[in-house]
Design a protein around this motif. Structure first.
Motif, mmCIF file in Angstrom:
data_model
loop_
_atom_site.group_PDB
_atom_site.id
_atom_site.type_symbol
_atom_site.label_atom_id
_atom_site.label_comp_id
_atom_site.label_asym_id
_atom_site.label_seq_id
_atom_site.Cartn_x
_atom_site.Cartn_y
_atom_site.Cartn_z
ATOM 1 N N SER A 1 48.977 2.931 -13.755
ATOM 2 C CA SER A 1 50.154 2.145 -12.984
ATOM 3 C C SER A 1 50.093 2.440 -11.028
ATOM 4 O O SER A 1 49.297 3.615 -10.951
ATOM 5 N N PRO A 2 50.039 1.861 -10.793
ATOM 6 C CA PRO A 2 50.152 2.353 -8.636
ATOM 7 C C PRO A 2 50.862 3.321 -8.325
ATOM 8 O O PRO A 2 50.079 4.346 -7.940
ATOM 9 N N VAL A 3 51.697 3.491 -8.974
ATOM 10 C CA VAL A 3 52.532 4.806 -8.406
ATOM 11 C C VAL A 3 51.686 6.291 -9.084
ATOM 12 O O VAL A 3 52.045 6.801 -8.485
ATOM 13 N N GLN A 4 51.225 6.036 -10.028
ATOM 14 C CA GLN A 4 50.721 7.336 -10.747
ATOM 15 C C GLN A 4 49.462 7.725 -9.601
ATOM 16 O O GLN A 4 49.380 8.871 -10.676
ATOM 17 N N SER A 5 48.885 6.652 -9.663
ATOM 18 C CA SER A 5 47.204 6.948 -8.854
ATOM 19 C C SER A 5 47.439 6.452 -7.489
ATOM 20 O O SER A 5 46.546 7.619 -7.252
ATOM 21 N N HIS A 6 48.271 6.838 -6.978
ATOM 22 C CA HIS A 6 48.747 6.723 -5.332
ATOM 23 C C HIS A 6 48.085 8.370 -4.893
ATOM 24 O O HIS A 6 48.911 8.474 -5.984
ATOM 25 N N PRO A 7 47.411 8.298 -3.805
ATOM 26 C CA PRO A 7 47.120 9.797 -3.567
ATOM 27 C C PRO A 7 49.162 11.021 -2.980
ATOM 28 O O PRO A 7 48.913 11.953 -3.212
ATOM 29 N N PHE B 1 52.952 14.864 -3.464
ATOM 30 C CA PHE B 1 54.196 15.134 -3.841
ATOM 31 C C PHE B 1 54.224 15.942 -4.436
ATOM 32 O O PHE B 1 54.918 17.178 -4.543
ATOM 33 N N LEU B 2 53.121 16.105 -5.752
ATOM 34 C CA LEU B 2 54.131 16.495 -7.281
ATOM 35 C C LEU B 2 53.219 18.252 -7.064
ATOM 36 O O LEU B 2 53.072 19.603 -7.810
ATOM 37 N N GLU B 3 51.636 18.046 -6.098
ATOM 38 C CA GLU B 3 51.128 19.028 -5.633
ATOM 39 C C GLU B 3 51.365 19.904 -4.799
ATOM 40 O O GLU B 3 51.438 21.670 -4.173
ATOM 41 N N GLN B 4 52.735 19.259 -3.392
ATOM 42 C CA GLN B 4 52.265 20.140 -2.341
ATOM 43 C C GLN B 4 53.681 20.378 -2.112
ATOM 44 O O GLN B 4 53.865 20.677 -1.094
ATOM 45 N N SER B 5 55.002 19.850 -2.817
ATOM 46 C CA SER B 5 55.852 19.573 -2.538
ATOM 47 C C SER B 5 56.692 21.138 -2.274
ATOM 48 O O SER B 5 57.168 21.153 -1.417
ATOM 49 N N ARG B 6 56.212 22.297 -3.361
ATOM 50 C CA ARG B 6 56.754 23.862 -3.238
ATOM 51 C C ARG B 6 56.679 24.429 -2.190
ATOM 52 O O ARG B 6 57.001 24.185 -0.919
ATOM 53 N N GLN B 7 55.391 23.484 -1.228
ATOM 54 C CA GLN B 7 54.641 24.472 -0.378
ATOM 55 C C GLN B 7 55.518 23.935 1.144
ATOM 56 O O GLN B 7 55.494 24.630 2.326
ATOM 57 N N ASP B 8 55.293 22.208 1.284
ATOM 58 C CA ASP B 8 55.897 21.957 1.956
ATOM 59 C C ASP B 8 57.085 21.478 2.136
ATOM 60 O O ASP B 8 57.786 22.202 3.545
ATOM 61 N N THR B 9 58.435 22.098 1.207
ATOM 62 C CA THR B 9 59.605 22.084 1.614
ATOM 63 C C THR B 9 60.073 23.462 1.534
ATOM 64 O O THR B 9 61.298 23.481 2.181
ATOM 65 N N GLY B 10 59.682 23.889 0.323
ATOM 66 C CA GLY B 10 60.076 25.303 -0.130
ATOM 67 C C GLY B 10 60.899 25.171 -1.479
ATOM 68 O O GLY B 10 61.947 25.804 -1.779
ATOM 69 N N LEU B 11 61.132 23.593 -1.415
ATOM 70 C CA LEU B 11 62.292 24.009 -2.590
ATOM 71 C C LEU B 11 61.519 23.551 -3.837
ATOM 72 O O LEU B 11 60.242 22.787 -4.354
ATOM 73 N N PRO B 12 61.469 23.659 -5.280
ATOM 74 C CA PRO B 12 61.326 23.626 -6.220
ATOM 75 C C PRO B 12 61.455 22.810 -7.518
ATOM 76 O O PRO B 12 60.608 22.299 -8.233
ATOM 77 N N SER C 1 63.914 15.839 1.730
ATOM 78 C CA SER C 1 62.710 16.245 2.772
ATOM 79 C C SER C 1 61.771 15.306 3.054
ATOM 80 O O SER C 1 62.426 14.881 4.176
ATOM 81 N N TYR C 2 61.383 14.252 2.536
ATOM 82 C CA TYR C 2 60.176 13.605 2.637
ATOM 83 C C TYR C 2 61.067 12.288 3.264
ATOM 84 O O TYR C 2 60.983 11.827 3.915
ATOM 85 N N ARG C 3 62.150 12.187 2.420
ATOM 86 C CA ARG C 3 62.866 10.282 2.607
ATOM 87 C C ARG C 3 63.626 11.163 3.517
ATOM 88 O O ARG C 3 65.216 10.255 3.172
ATOM 89 N N GLY C 4 64.341 12.546 4.031
ATOM 90 C CA GLY C 4 65.501 12.974 4.249
ATOM 91 C C GLY C 4 66.243 12.055 5.038
ATOM 92 O O GLY C 4 68.027 11.133 4.838
ATOM 93 N N TYR C 5 65.966 10.794 5.538
ATOM 94 C CA TYR C 5 67.014 10.356 7.398
ATOM 95 C C TYR C 5 66.830 9.007 6.569
ATOM 96 O O TYR C 5 68.386 8.517 6.342
#
Length: 188
Positions: free
Chosen positions: A120-126, A131-142, A151-155
């Motif tokens: 599906s488009p949501v699963q295959s989108h880069p 988000f799945l691979e880098q979110s912990r490094q980007d935000t520090g949240l598990p 963080s990403y959609r904070g506003y």
């Protein structure tokens, strides 16, 4: 749980929602309708849990079955508990509108990808992969969902919270104003 058990539970919850929705539509006592609305929201929250959307389920339970019901009950305390029956011609118009909107929704839903489909488009989108691979490094949240919402959609999340807070505050101000008018200022 096996897929058959989950399907059976989903069908049971949807059946409960259907029965509650019909009961709400036929009910003239607004207090009973409010309580049925709470049951509907809690059933919806259960469905979201089965769909692994626990954050959405928590929001539905808190807002739909919690805050909204309290605000509606507060408003009912200042009004009448029964509703006047609508004119028969309004039934036909409401039925036509519901059938039209329902048909459009079913037409739109027919274009959706299969639930859980890996292509599906949501699963295959880069962005999903990032988000799945880098979110912990980007935000520090598990938790990935928390990192997206906070963080990403904070506003966006802040905007949603502001809208809900403003709506709740407006209702409370309206109720407070109504109480002060009832307090004796309107006696002439």
């Amino acid at each position: 749980m096996s897929a058959d058990v989950i399907l059976l539970i989903n069908a049971l919850l949807l059946g409960i929602m259907l029965v509650v929705a019909v009961a709400m539509a036929r009910q003239r006592n607004l207090f009973v309708t409010t309580m049925l609305s709470s049951i509907y929201s809690l059933t919806t929250a259960c469905l979201f849990v089965l769909l692994d959307a626990v954050d959405v389920a928590f929001t539905e339970a808190a807002v739909g079955a919690g805050i909204s019901i309290v605000l509606i009950l507060s408003a009912l305390a200042l009004t009448h508990y029964t509703d006047r029956p609508p004119r028969p011609e309004r039934h036909r118009l409401a039925l036509l509108i519901c059938l039209g909107v329902g048909g459009l929704l079913m037409l739109g839903a027919s274009e959706w990808p299969t639930l859980g489909s890996p292509d599906s488009p949501v699963q295959s989108h880069p962005v999903t992969r990032h988000f799945l691979e880098q979110s912990r490094q980007d935000t520090g949240l598990p938790n990935v969902v928390t990192s997206v919402l906070a963080s990403y959609r904070g506003y966006d999340t802040l905007g949603e919270v502001t809208v809900v807070f403003t709506a709740g505050l407006a209702v409370l101000l309206l109720l407070w104003g109504r109480r002060s008018v009832r307090g004796g200022h309107d006696e002439t």
